[in-house]
Design a protein around this motif. Sequence first.
Motif: not given
Length: 641
Positions: A82, A101-102, A191-193, A197-198, A435-437
């Motif tokens: 990150r 970003d992920w 994880n930080d939507p 993203t993780t 940028n989300t799972r």
Amino acid sequence: MKYSIVATLLISALSGPAAAQFVPSAESLEGLYPGKTYSPYAKRPFPSRVFWGESHLHTALSPDAGLFGNTLGLDEAYRFARGEEVTSATGLPVRLARPLDWMAVADHSDMMGFAPDLFGGAPAIVDTEQGRRWFEGLQQGGEAASSAALDLITTFAQAKLDPKLLAAYSPGSSAYNAIWEDVIEAAERYNDPGVFTTFIAYEWTSLVKGNNLHRNVILRDGARRAEQVVPMVTQEPFGSTDPLDLYAWLETYEAKTGGRALAIAHNGNLSNGLMFPIDAQYTGAAVDENYVTLRDKWEPLYEVTQIKGDGETHPVLSPTDEFADFETWDAGNLDLSEAKTDAMLRTEYAREALKQGLALEEKLGTNPYKFGMVGSTDSHTSLATADEDNYFGKATSAEPSPKRMSHAFAESDKGVFPGWSLSASGYAGVWATENTREAIWDAMARKEVYATTGPRMMVRFFGGWDFTETDLRSRQPAFRGYGDGVPMGGDLKPAPDGAGAPTFMVYALRDPIGANLDRIQIVKGWHAADGTLNEKVYDVAWSDGREPGDDGKLPPVGNTVDLEAASWTNTIGAAELGTVWTDPEFDPSQRAFYYARVIEIPTPRWVVYDAVRFGVEIPEDATTTLQERAYTSPIWYTPAS
């Protein structure tokens, strides 16, 4: 005076409640503006951003990372990805030029967490003869430690671990389950939507006699679902090396949790012919309807480029492709226990697999190799580095040092992987709505992704039946691309009445801090009526006003690399390229696929940066320059039945 009164009345009307009557309705704009409102960006239903990430990173929790000196864990891996500065296992400060970003940390599921416990002398390990011997060797350090680590890895690969030791670090044991909980907790914590993203993930490490059949399992879900399962392993009696059993695990996961999962096959170039079977699987079972259906369902993506070489194609398979011999690793299988033969190549590389998939679909009704393409590092340093000027290697032994390019990364009496041959590659670009799972996983599942060897160039690729140059000149090609066609990873819509050949719209913008572009190519593969499988590479857009020669080949773009300064200039190439291309040899009766390959101008490889920074000589046989590239996911054409 009359004009002032009219103007005053008009201003008053526009500023009052009645102003709404002057705003055109959405319906009145239909057909005039792509978004059905004046602003083309309002109510946009398709992805407008590419998110850069890594789906294959190892920390000290992986045995073959921790045992060879990686001391960095989950926290350091996420912090680094990150954008934070961390200290590598060899004591070097390191930071990415730009955050990712992920990321999916995909530690090996077998013996996960074993290495840290071994170094700590956990009773479950040192109470066994094997474990005590390895622990004592590691405590001595130096050659004894290296020998102990190699012996442990060999013992594991040959399935000769002490049963008590194996049971203590397999699913169901308290130690293993605790490590899995740590993996889940760390992914949730970072994880930080909308920002970073993780994914909760692991690597299923099938290694059949040294032949690489690894898959990375990526869960769409959070802790509530992931905690209901433990990863699948390969060591019997706790697991299996058969991909069909992995598919059964994925099926069980979704049925039990209500979640979603997918698998990414990778590194086929070290499988010695096993990654993409045509007639029979490595178990001897036939490649039948069950196999092709399950593989198509669970493996939507393939890792086409990474540290251990590029897997798009090979010069033996594509002799007329001048860019085929790129970062080629073809000495043997993963542990160099078996040398490579040309016969193995056919079932190892992505382009050939895409072609074979067309034939299997004709035969069995489903294409098992209908995959999108991503890049990842497979780094075992906890550091997701894929930039040539910031490359931290495959393992701690390959982190920056004056000797790393001159010492073999691996060797045996069957072959050698030179230290300089490690590739600073790669990343995955994902076209997602946010940028989300959920959004990024869904984009991977629908294959709207592409691979790069490191640079973050932006690439759009659409297939349809009536694209024109006007669509591209609008500077908003995605509106027409999604409206009248399909994006990368999709299937061409049925041809409208009177349609001729399909048209493809492709656009590429260079990495903002990277090199200019040499050309865009479209790679076509097709299944002919006589049963033969064919391929052709078309140059469709290029820089610098060049013209193809009498042989149809485009002249090289040139080379501005300065080896002494580890630099280059963007005085050749183009910042952006794009075109609309129509297949000149289209046959509506033939199954086909198309993907775009974007080639940069030449730049220095990481060995050149090492030579300048450390003041050392580059090995004579080392490759010093390269043309970085991107591979889009294909678009498929299927004849009307």
